[in-house]
Write a protein that holds these residues in place. Structure first.
Motif, PDB file in Angstrom:
ATOM      1  N   UNK A  29      72.755 -64.545  36.606  1.00  0.00           N
ATOM      2  CA  UNK A  29      74.103 -64.228  36.725  1.00  0.00           C
ATOM      3  C   UNK A  29      74.872 -65.232  36.132  1.00  0.00           C
ATOM      4  N   UNK A  30      76.332 -64.789  35.774  1.00  0.00           N
ATOM      5  CA  UNK A  30      77.191 -65.484  35.143  1.00  0.00           C
ATOM      6  C   UNK A  30      78.704 -65.316  35.509  1.00  0.00           C
ATOM      7  N   UNK A  31      79.267 -66.500  35.677  1.00  0.00           N
ATOM      8  CA  UNK A  31      80.748 -66.654  36.115  1.00  0.00           C
ATOM      9  C   UNK A  31      81.607 -67.341  35.137  1.00  0.00           C
ATOM     10  N   UNK A  32      82.611 -66.751  34.579  1.00  0.00           N
ATOM     11  CA  UNK A  32      83.470 -67.316  33.362  1.00  0.00           C
ATOM     12  C   UNK A  32      84.996 -67.501  34.324  1.00  0.00           C
ATOM     13  N   UNK A  33      85.386 -68.584  34.396  1.00  0.00           N
ATOM     14  CA  UNK A  33      87.109 -68.674  34.820  1.00  0.00           C
ATOM     15  C   UNK A  33      87.776 -69.529  33.936  1.00  0.00           C
ATOM     16  N   UNK A  34      88.801 -68.926  33.806  1.00  0.00           N
ATOM     17  CA  UNK A  34      89.962 -69.265  32.704  1.00  0.00           C
ATOM     18  C   UNK A  34      90.921 -70.189  33.702  1.00  0.00           C
ATOM     19  N   UNK A  37      77.312 -69.673  40.966  1.00  0.00           N
ATOM     20  CA  UNK A  37      77.722 -69.610  39.625  1.00  0.00           C
ATOM     21  C   UNK A  37      79.515 -69.947  39.495  1.00  0.00           C
ATOM     22  N   UNK A  38      80.179 -69.422  40.274  1.00  0.00           N
ATOM     23  CA  UNK A  38      81.610 -69.361  40.588  1.00  0.00           C
ATOM     24  C   UNK A  38      82.131 -71.045  40.893  1.00  0.00           C
ATOM     25  N   UNK A  39      81.253 -71.604  41.731  1.00  0.00           N
ATOM     26  CA  UNK A  39      81.396 -72.932  41.803  1.00  0.00           C
ATOM     27  C   UNK A  39      81.499 -73.889  40.836  1.00  0.00           C
ATOM     28  N   UNK A  40      80.412 -73.770  39.980  1.00  0.00           N
ATOM     29  CA  UNK A  40      80.159 -74.663  38.796  1.00  0.00           C
ATOM     30  C   UNK A  40      81.017 -74.372  37.666  1.00  0.00           C
ATOM     31  N   UNK A  73      79.643 -70.938  34.701  1.00  0.00           N
ATOM     32  CA  UNK A  73      78.607 -71.029  35.668  1.00  0.00           C
ATOM     33  C   UNK A  73      77.612 -70.072  35.292  1.00  0.00           C
ATOM     34  N   UNK A  74      75.996 -70.465  34.940  1.00  0.00           N
ATOM     35  CA  UNK A  74      75.260 -69.397  34.880  1.00  0.00           C
ATOM     36  C   UNK A  74      74.118 -69.773  36.176  1.00  0.00           C
ATOM     37  N   UNK A  75      73.461 -68.884  36.339  1.00  0.00           N
ATOM     38  CA  UNK A  75      72.366 -68.899  37.006  1.00  0.00           C
ATOM     39  C   UNK A  75      71.026 -67.944  36.584  1.00  0.00           C
ATOM     40  N   UNK A  76      69.944 -68.790  36.311  1.00  0.00           N
ATOM     41  CA  UNK A  76      68.535 -67.993  36.019  1.00  0.00           C
ATOM     42  C   UNK A  76      67.644 -68.889  36.285  1.00  0.00           C
ATOM     43  N   UNK A  77      66.882 -68.687  37.522  1.00  0.00           N
ATOM     44  CA  UNK A  77      66.091 -69.802  38.084  1.00  0.00           C
ATOM     45  C   UNK A  77      64.811 -70.112  37.109  1.00  0.00           C
ATOM     46  N   UNK A  78      64.213 -69.101  36.194  1.00  0.00           N
ATOM     47  CA  UNK A  78      63.069 -69.166  35.569  1.00  0.00           C
ATOM     48  C   UNK A  78      63.730 -70.301  34.339  1.00  0.00           C
ATOM     49  N   UNK A  79      62.722 -71.222  34.363  1.00  0.00           N
ATOM     50  CA  UNK A  79      63.248 -72.610  33.447  1.00  0.00           C
ATOM     51  C   UNK A  79      62.185 -72.795  32.504  1.00  0.00           C
TER      52      UNK A  79
END
Ligand SMILES: NC(=O)CC[C@H](N)C(=O)O
Length: 323
Positions: free
Chosen positions: A45-50, A206-209, A292-298
């Motif tokens: 998931x991804x969130x981009x905030x301007x 993702x939005x928080x970060x 903010x990005x989230x993808x738990x496989x590292x």
């Protein structure tokens, strides 16, 4: 907070999230903290905030996850706000290591044992010990306050992740005892560890970060609430640390192929700060943004595999690099 409107940027993010989700099969959820193993490795998931509150998001952007090492950026901001940057840097340096985030090899090799930077575990435990307050609760509160001032909402610890890490933190425990022996802990060992593990277990999305990244991109100024939350100099030191050490011993590759200050965590989060790009007003989020990005496989370095792949594509398509 502003609502998402359908934009070309959102369409791009949706397409890229679908395209890179499969990359997660090249990684695995962190297993050394047993509770993190329970995450669904295929999430992305991804969130981009301007700066005007514009939000574009796609995929599993609303999945909650724990901050883990992304918390190191915030504890550094909180400790420096309290003590001043120079005082904190007497206890922890600003040099990259090229070693794994939980490595202990350099602590004894370089006397007197000052940890190399606040983005590796040793340095972060020192920083946690420096947080304002007496005892675990007060120190954690000063960290939590800093997060909440930036995201504008209350966050809770994920108790299961907290307990899981506390019970298995032998490596961090040994780092902390070593730091105590060399005089680089400002509070009792088990307290510093407890604060550190609590801050790592704070739950976000993702939005928080993305919001925290946006504030860093604007040098400590929250462009949405129109408030300076910390000083420009601190923001700049922090971003330099993110560029050089934020993605651990993959920071060079990330700088070359994404090119923005970022910080990852082993739960699969990546926070990035994209400063305003003066070169063209036509570029998406030309006024800067937080991602903010989230993808738990590292991967082997502890960075989200699909998250990094997605950011590489996005950085090239939207010309995000600061270089
Ligand atoms: N890289 C990380 O996200 C590490 C954080 C984790 N809590 C640890 O100390 O091992």
């Amino acid at each position: 907070m502003a609502q998402q409107t359908r934009t070309i940027e959102t369409d791009c993010l949706e397409q890229w999230t679908k395209q890179y989700r499969g990359e997660s099969s090249k990684g695995k959820c962190a297993a050394y903290i047993p509770a993190l193993k329970e995450a669904d490795p295929t999430q992305l998931g991804i969130c981009v905030m301007g700066p005007d509150g514009q939000i574009s998001r796609a995929g599993n952007y609303d999945a909650p996850f724990t901050l883990q090492s992304i918390s190191k950026v915030i504890s550094f901001l909180a400790a420096c706000t309290h003590h001043g940057i120079a005082n904190v840097l007497e206890q922890v340096d600003v040099e990259p290591t090229g070693d794994a985030f939980d490595s202990m090899v350099r602590l004894e090799m370089h006397k007197p044992g000052r940890p190399f930077n606040p983005m590796i575990n040793a340095g972060a435990i020192t920083v946690s010990s420096l947080l304002q307050g007496n005892g675990v609760q007060e120190k954690f509160l000063s960290f939590q306050d800093m997060v909440e001032r930036m995201t504008g909402r209350k966050h809770q610890i994920n108790e299961e992740v907290y307990r899981s890490e506390w019970q298995t933190a032998n490596r961090n425990r040994s780092l902390a005892y070593y730091l105590a022996a060399t005089g680089f802990l400002a509070c009792p060992v088990e307290d510093a560890l407890d604060v550190y593990i609590q801050q790592c277990s704070l739950e976000v999305t993702a939005e928080d970060i993305a919001k925290i990244g946006l504030i860093l991109a604007h040098d400590g100024y929250d462009p949405i609430r129109k408030e300076q939350l910390f000083g420009k100099e601190l923001a700049r030191v922090t971003k330099a640390l993110m560029v050089t050490c934020g993605m651990y011993n993959a920071s060079g590759n990330f700088a070359a192929f994404v090119g923005v200050p970022a910080k990852s965590g082993v739960s699969g989060g990546i926070m990035a700060a994209v400063p305003p790009r003066g070169r063209s007003r036509e570029l998406p989020f030309a006024g800067g943004c937080g991602i903010g990005v989230y993808g738990p496989a590292i991967d082997q370095y502890g960075n989200s595999v699909a998250g990094v792949a997605l950011l590489k594509h996005m950085a090239s398509a939207w010309d995000l690099t600061i270089y």
